[in-house]
Structures are given as structure tokens and as C-alpha cells.
Design an enzyme around this catalytic site. Sequence first.
Site, PDB file in Angstrom:
ATOM      1  N   ILE A 123      -3.059   5.643   4.901  1.00 30.64           N
ATOM      2  CA  ILE A 123      -3.633   4.757   3.732  1.00 30.64           C
ATOM      3  C   ILE A 123      -4.153   5.529   2.534  1.00 30.64           C
ATOM      4  O   ILE A 123      -5.165   6.470   3.316  1.00 30.64           O
ATOM      5  CB  ILE A 123      -4.696   3.539   4.216  1.00 30.64           C
ATOM      6  CG1 ILE A 123      -4.053   2.730   5.429  1.00 30.64           C
ATOM      7  CG2 ILE A 123      -5.496   3.125   3.332  1.00 30.64           C
ATOM      8  CD1 ILE A 123      -4.813   1.901   6.207  1.00 30.64           C
ATOM      9  N   THR A 136       7.441   1.170  -0.300  1.00 30.82           N
ATOM     10  CA  THR A 136       8.196   0.160   0.390  1.00 30.82           C
ATOM     11  C   THR A 136       7.789  -0.306   1.648  1.00 30.82           C
ATOM     12  O   THR A 136       7.430   0.461   2.648  1.00 30.82           O
ATOM     13  CB  THR A 136       9.843   0.601   0.662  1.00 30.82           C
ATOM     14  OG1 THR A 136      10.520  -0.389   1.023  1.00 30.82           O
ATOM     15  CG2 THR A 136       9.717   1.922   1.178  1.00 30.82           C
ATOM     16  N   HIS A 137       7.946  -1.669   1.928  1.00 29.62           N
ATOM     17  CA  HIS A 137       7.188  -2.083   3.315  1.00 29.62           C
ATOM     18  C   HIS A 137       8.153  -3.205   3.906  1.00 29.62           C
ATOM     19  O   HIS A 137       9.127  -3.932   3.196  1.00 29.62           O
ATOM     20  CB  HIS A 137       6.036  -3.064   2.984  1.00 29.62           C
ATOM     21  CG  HIS A 137       5.363  -3.658   4.095  1.00 29.62           C
ATOM     22  ND1 HIS A 137       4.404  -2.826   4.912  1.00 29.62           N
ATOM     23  CD2 HIS A 137       5.399  -4.683   4.551  1.00 29.62           C
ATOM     24  CE1 HIS A 137       4.176  -3.453   5.913  1.00 29.62           C
ATOM     25  NE2 HIS A 137       4.547  -4.813   5.607  1.00 29.62           N
TER      26      HIS A 137
HETATM   27  C1  GRF Z   1      10.435   1.834   6.264  1.00 23.01           C
HETATM   28  O1  GRF Z   1      10.810   0.862   6.899  1.00 23.01           O
HETATM   29  C2  GRF Z   1       9.217   1.639   5.445  1.00 23.01           C
HETATM   30  O2  GRF Z   1       9.454   0.444   4.698  1.00 23.01           O
HETATM   31  C3  GRF Z   1       8.213   1.644   6.430  1.00 23.01           C
HETATM   32  O3  GRF Z   1       8.531   2.722   7.478  1.00 23.01           O
HETATM   33  C4  GRF Z   1       9.863   2.796   7.402  1.00 23.01           C
HETATM   34  C5  GRF Z   1      10.343   4.186   6.982  1.00 23.01           C
HETATM   35  O4  GRF Z   1      11.575   4.661   7.066  1.00 23.01           O
HETATM   36  N1  GRF Z   1       6.918   2.083   5.915  1.00 23.01           N
HETATM   37  P1  GRF Z   1      12.353   5.817   6.892  1.00 23.01           P
HETATM   38  O5  GRF Z   1      11.235   7.127   7.347  1.00 23.01           O
HETATM   39  O6  GRF Z   1      12.414   6.001   5.245  1.00 23.01           O
HETATM   40  O7  GRF Z   1      13.578   6.115   7.295  1.00 23.01           O
END
Ligand code: GRF
Length: 232
Positions: free
Chosen positions: A117, A133-134
Site C-alpha cells: 500500500i 490494475t486489480h
Molecule cells: C494481477 O492480477 C494484479 O491485478 C494483481 O496481482 C496480479 C499480478 O500479476 N494486483 P502479474 O505479476 O502481473 O503476473
Amino acid sequence: MPERAPDGSIRRAENQSRTGEAVADVKRVVVLVSGHGSNLQALLDAAAEPASGMAVVLVLADRPGAHGLERARRARVDTAVVRPADHPDRRSFDLALRDLVAAARPDVVCLAGFMRILGPEFVRAFPGRVLNTHPSLLPAFRGAHAVREALAYGVKVTGCTVHLVDEEVDHGPVLFQSAVPVEPGDDEDRLHERIKQEEHRLLPLAVRLLAEGRVRVEGRRAQLVTAEEVSR
Ligand code: GRF
């Protein structure tokens, strides 16, 4: 003559694309990762497209083992690690991170699977320029276990959200969302993989649009404007 780095690789001038043609205004993107880095890879691939207009200039991780760092090195992008354990408290970790990111002069800062955070000092340093991105349709399932919690809740549809970062966790104005149906037999990994495919599509697009100044925010609402409207 192209400039050569100490390892013999060709250094691109900031205003040159991979193919060497002059690019008027390449937007600078800093990416923060903690893990696998598949979203970072999507950004690196998008930036490597001819005339993408953007360059990933720095990849930062909060742990040295983050696979995303390896992806960055392979793409010849600068990397840095800022470990919370090396700082007496969260604020000084945030400030160290802020200063490193600021030194890279980013147009956009992208959190791509960064599992920390970020405090107000960081967020306030880059107003309207930090994207995250979430892996859920926010505001449902905020936090670190969004996919697991969506499955446990029994939802039929989940997805991903690409949003601007504000001082609350998984909260800022939404740029893009994409729905992903939950299929019979899904486990966390399988569902997360399908969600990530959507993230890989939307995140580079969002970064590019934000870098180009094509995102207008009013309150909670983020809207896209046309390229012509940008200069107005
Ligand atoms: C993604 O799904 C993102 O939304 C979340 O963690 C994951 C990261 O995946 N916070 P990567 O490391 O980009 O493969």
C-alpha cells in the site's frame, strides 16, 4: 552512430524508438512490481511496438526475487529494488520509493501487481498519474485476495479494474473494467489466469491514454477525451 552501453548493447536515445526513427515525445513509464510480472510484460511488449509512443524507463520491485525484474533486465530496462526491511518505517520506505520514481521523470507510474500500500507522500507526488490494475470488478473484493474471495463468495462474474490510484486502497476513479465469467471447476489460479488476460489487454491501453493526457477526471469519474480535445 548509436551509443553503446558498457555491455555492448545499443543505447537508444530518449527520443528514438526501437526501430531508430525519431519520436517526438516518448512518454516515460515507471512500473512497480512484486511478483511474476505478466502485466509488466504486457507493458514492455506494448512499448516495444513501433510508434507506441511510450517507453518503460524503470522497473521497481519491493523484493529482489520478483520475476518482473528479470523481465525488465531482458528488455534492457533499468531496475531497482526498495525493500521495506531496509527502512525504519513505512513512511521512509514510501519516501525512498517516491524519490527513485521521481528521478525517472515518469509521465505515468503503473502498479502492476505491486503488493504494497502506497502512502500519501507517494501518491501526492504524482497526482493523477498513478495507475493500478486489480483482479476484481471494484468496488467488490478489494485487497490482496480478490480472486480467492470472489470464488468463495460464489459470484458468477468477476473481472478486472484498471483505475487511478488515490490515497485509499483499490479505490480511485475507474478507467476500464472487464467482466470475466466464473466457470464450473475454476480454482483460484485458473480464474486468475483468465482475469490476467483481460488485464494484459487493458493496462497498456490505459497507460498509453493516460500518458497522452486523454483521461479527464471529475470526482470519481474518469472519462476519455479525443486527441483533438487534449490540447484544448
Ligand atoms: C494481477 O492480477 C494484479 O491485478 C494483481 O496481482 C496480479 C499480478 O500479476 N494486483 P502479474 O505479476 O502481473 O503476473
